[in-house]
Scaffold this motif. Structure first.
Motif, mmCIF file in Angstrom:
data_model
loop_
_atom_site.group_PDB
_atom_site.id
_atom_site.type_symbol
_atom_site.label_atom_id
_atom_site.label_comp_id
_atom_site.label_asym_id
_atom_site.label_seq_id
_atom_site.Cartn_x
_atom_site.Cartn_y
_atom_site.Cartn_z
ATOM 1 N N GLU A 472 0.833 -1.213 0.000
ATOM 2 C CA GLU A 472 0.000 0.000 0.000
ATOM 3 C C GLU A 472 0.858 1.249 0.000
ATOM 4 O O GLU A 472 0.593 2.219 -0.703
ATOM 5 C CB GLU A 472 -0.836 0.039 1.289
ATOM 6 C CG GLU A 472 -2.262 -0.440 1.149
ATOM 7 C CD GLU A 472 -2.924 -0.489 2.526
ATOM 8 O OE1 GLU A 472 -2.848 0.527 3.260
ATOM 9 O OE2 GLU A 472 -3.474 -1.553 2.891
ATOM 10 N N THR A 473 1.931 1.224 0.798
ATOM 11 C CA THR A 473 2.775 2.418 0.972
ATOM 12 C C THR A 473 3.808 2.544 -0.150
ATOM 13 O O THR A 473 4.471 3.578 -0.269
ATOM 14 C CB THR A 473 3.522 2.335 2.331
ATOM 15 O OG1 THR A 473 2.695 1.635 3.248
ATOM 16 C CG2 THR A 473 3.807 3.708 2.908
ATOM 17 N N GLY A 474 3.999 1.477 -0.897
ATOM 18 C CA GLY A 474 4.984 1.499 -1.979
ATOM 19 C C GLY A 474 6.389 1.341 -1.451
ATOM 20 O O GLY A 474 7.351 1.861 -2.006
ATOM 21 N N VAL A 475 6.545 0.632 -0.350
ATOM 22 C CA VAL A 475 7.877 0.414 0.260
ATOM 23 C C VAL A 475 8.326 -1.006 -0.045
ATOM 24 O O VAL A 475 7.521 -1.938 0.012
ATOM 25 C CB VAL A 475 7.817 0.638 1.788
ATOM 26 C CG1 VAL A 475 9.106 0.211 2.458
ATOM 27 C CG2 VAL A 475 7.523 2.094 2.105
ATOM 28 N N SER A 508 8.578 5.551 6.084
ATOM 29 C CA SER A 508 9.389 5.585 4.857
ATOM 30 C C SER A 508 8.596 6.183 3.702
ATOM 31 O O SER A 508 7.365 6.037 3.656
ATOM 32 C CB SER A 508 9.841 4.176 4.469
ATOM 33 O OG SER A 508 10.729 3.678 5.432
ATOM 34 N N GLU A 509 9.302 6.825 2.803
ATOM 35 C CA GLU A 509 8.667 7.370 1.586
ATOM 36 C C GLU A 509 8.471 6.236 0.585
ATOM 37 O O GLU A 509 9.141 5.198 0.670
ATOM 38 C CB GLU A 509 9.571 8.442 0.966
ATOM 39 C CG GLU A 509 9.783 9.691 1.833
ATOM 40 C CD GLU A 509 8.491 10.454 2.057
ATOM 41 O OE1 GLU A 509 7.693 10.594 1.108
ATOM 42 O OE2 GLU A 509 8.259 10.884 3.219
ATOM 43 N N LYS A 510 7.620 6.474 -0.361
ATOM 44 C CA LYS A 510 7.386 5.498 -1.432
ATOM 45 C C LYS A 510 8.706 5.189 -2.125
ATOM 46 O O LYS A 510 9.502 6.102 -2.391
ATOM 47 C CB LYS A 510 6.403 6.118 -2.434
ATOM 48 C CG LYS A 510 5.712 5.134 -3.298
ATOM 49 C CD LYS A 510 4.664 5.861 -4.126
ATOM 50 C CE LYS A 510 4.100 4.876 -5.126
ATOM 51 N NZ LYS A 510 3.146 5.503 -6.007
ATOM 52 N N GLY A 511 8.941 3.954 -2.430
ATOM 53 C CA GLY A 511 10.146 3.566 -3.163
ATOM 54 C C GLY A 511 11.339 3.255 -2.265
ATOM 55 O O GLY A 511 12.359 2.750 -2.721
#
Ligand code: ADP
Length: 607
Positions: A472-475, A508-511
């Motif tokens: 969902e968060t893109g982590v 954490s940010e996406k990616g």
């Protein structure tokens, strides 16, 4: 009498010593004068004797050769004549030897000797005239004869006679001089002895006044200090005793100030401070008893302290007193006491036994407020458990049913709202569960069910629980399992890892990437979760594992969370016997690590 004590003592010893030395010197001088006088008198006697001998020999000559007829019978070879001649020579030599230091005597002796020689020469001349001319040259012989007599008289008259008299007089006077010298020595001894005694008395009185007096004053001061009386005025001066007294006054002032402070502390202390006799009777107590136990100080003194303890706690209290007598570090004791109004008071006893004083010292701390707060907390927790959690879980179940399309139909917008409601209800449930858990842990009622747990399985379970959130968060979530096994309560440890991994994903940010790995370290397995998030402020690193700690101005609050996750994780890890810590740098991510005992160390050995 200023100056150091050393100087005073030295003066006390040195002054009489100096007088004694002077006395000895004077006595030695008198002694040497007496000896010189004795020598002089013996010398005078010798000279006088030598002159007497000359006189006697001269008169002998006159007596022997008193008439002309006797001269006619004289032979120059006669031994008597020769002897006379030599005796006179010896007498003069002796006299001159004695008189070498006295020119006057020497001159008189030389003159007399010349007269004697001239008399003897005339005698020889007379004899020769007799031998050559017989009685025929009577006239010449008479002249010679008269000359001889005149010379012989000269021998003993005038200077020599005077010298002889003088020396005789000197010799006779000497005993008197010596007696005078002896008297002088005697007087000197008596006078100096008396003076010494007087001086010793004067110095001793000064010494007593200055030193013993001061010492007495100091003894007095010590007594006064012990009796809490005002001290004598400070001794002025620079000697050792005065300085000691000045220091003593300073020390007394400091003691007084310290005792004042101590009394103030004792009187104003919030806790009860008391001392008990060996039997348990109160000896002294501070005024705090009036506030805590509603009893006056004077009513407490003499009472048995345990009489105020409620019957249920009595044996506990007696055991505690017994224990502190025998062991140095006994944990404080919680007891309930009855105050003067018969109300119960929760207190904490913290006591010590003093062997020197043969008594107990106790501090009684009122913990009624804490007990009340604990009671309140218990009530709140039971309220949360029963009055909040139960209806909330019902709401959750109903929302779940609605979500699954049972009992009601919702439009698309309504379904969205239903999901929000279900999420919020879920978060509330998590918060309540966290609160209850943390309470359970701090009350010590959480039990662990330890069993070997493989890290591979542990990581796989965590992946299952968190991958959807990561997606969902893109982590990117990376697990690097190792073939290691720990001894742990699977469910509880899973909570710890899931919480840390969720935090890492959440912040954490996406990616970005979150890496979970494990490694063996000294009987423990260390599991770390590394993220590439914003990092943690250095000042927060210290308190991050405390309850309700959330970074200010971060998305933490936005992202949800109770601020209890890490506190619970820390408690669970510590219950396992491990540790938890974090390393982080702003802008460069954080790494949370915790250690759990390795299962290898738990396996029974082969033998
Ligand atoms: P919460 O439920 O708020 O996450 P936690 O006890 O788990 O409570 O975390 C406490 C606080 O620590 C968080 O609110 C956040 O400010 C900070 N924190 C925890 N993990 C991280 C992380 N990986 N990166 C940055 N900050 C973190």
């Amino acid at each position: 009498m200023r100056g150091s004590l050393t100087l005073k003592v030295l003066a006390f010893v040195l002054i009489p010593l100096a007088i004694q030395c002077a006395l000895l010197a004077s006595l030695a001088k008198l002694q040497s004068e007496a000896e010189a006088e004795l020598k002089r008198s013996m010398h005078a006697r010798d000279i006088s004797d030598a002159i007497n001998k000359i006189t006697r020999d001269a008169y002998d000559t006159i007596a022997t050769y008193g008439g002309l007829s006797s001269v006619s019978e004289l032979s120059t070879d006669d031994p008597i004549f020769k002897d006379l001649f030599e005796r006179l020579k010896r007498d003069y030599d002796e006299l001159k030897a004695l008189a070498t230091d006295d020119p006057a005597i020497l001159a008189a002796a030389t003159k007399s000797e010349m007269e004697a020689k001239s008399a003897l020469n005339s005698l020889i001349e007379l004899k020769r005239s007799f031998d050559l001319k017989g009685e025929s040259d009577r006239a010449y012989q008479k002249v010679l004869w008269k000359r001889i007599r005149a010379s012989l008289k000269q021998v003993v008259r005038e200077e020599l006679a005077y010298v002889g008299e003088e020396q005789k007089h000197l010799a006779e006077k000497s005993p008197q001089i010596q007696a005078e010298l002896r008297l002088k020595a005697q007087n000197l001894l008596i006078f100096t002895g008396a003076f010494d005694v007087f001086l010793a008395l004067v110095l001793a009185s000064i010494f007593v006044r200055n030193i013993v007096g001061k010492l007495n004053r100091m003894t007095d001061n010590a007594y006064m200090l012990a009796s809490n009386l005002p001290l004598n005025p400070v001794l002025q001066g620079t000697d050792e005793i005065s300085r000691l007294d000045q220091t003593f006054h300073k020390m007394a002032a400091e003691l007084k100030a310290a005792s004042k402070r101590e009394t103030a502390t004792f009187a104003n202390a919030r806790d009860i401070i008391l001392s008990l006799e060996e039997s348990g009777r109160v000896m002294a107590i501070n005024p705090a008893c009036e506030r805590i136990l509603r009893m006056r100080q004077q009513d407490m003194v003499g009472r048995f302290l345990v009489d105020l303890v409620v019957p249920n706690d009595l044996s506990k209290a007696l055991d505690y007193l017994q224990m502190i007598r025998s062991a140095p570090h006994v944990p404080d004791l919680e007891v309930q006491m009855r105050d003067g109004d018969s109300n119960m008071v929760h207190v904490l006893w913290s006591g010590q036994w003093s062997q020197e004083e043969n008594s107990f010292f106790l501090v009684i701390h009122d913990i009624s407020d804490r007990k009340q707060a604990e009671e309140l907390k218990r009530e709140v927790i039971s309220m949360i458990t029963h009055d909040l959690r139960t209806p909330l879980s019902t709401i959750n179940s109903i929302l779940d049913l609605f979500n699954q399309g049972h009992h009601a139909k919702f439009e698309a917008k309504g379904l969205d709202l239903l999901k929000v409601a279900a999420r919020n209800a879920q978060r509330m449930m998590v918060l309540i569960n966290d609160l209850l858990d943390i309470e359970k842990i701090s009350a010590g009622s959480m039990q662990l069910e330890l069993e070997p747990l493989s890290i591979e399985k542990f990581f796989a379970d965590c992946r299952d629980a968190t991958w959807s959130f990561a997606e969902e968060t893109g982590v990117q979530l990376v697990f690097l399992p190792m073939p290691l096994t720990v001894m742990a309560d699977h469910q509880q440890l899973e909570r710890v890892l899931s919480n840390i991994v969720s935090n890492a994903i959440k912040f954490s940010e996406k990616g970005c990437k979150v890496t979970v790995e494990a490694r063996q370290q000294d009987g423990f397995v260390e599991i770390s979760v590394k993220d590439e998030g914003p990092g943690i402020q250095p000042e927060m690193l210290e308190t991050i594992f405390d309850k309700f700690q959330q970074a200010p101005n971060t998305s933490a609050k936005v992202k949800g969370g109770s601020g209890l996750g890490l506190a619970i994780s820390k408690s669970i890890v510590e219950l396992h016997g491990g540790k938890i810590w974090v390393r982080s740098e702003i802008g460069r991510g954080s790494t949370f690590t915790f250690s759990v005992p390795s299962a290898v160390d738990w396996l029974p050995s082969d033998d």
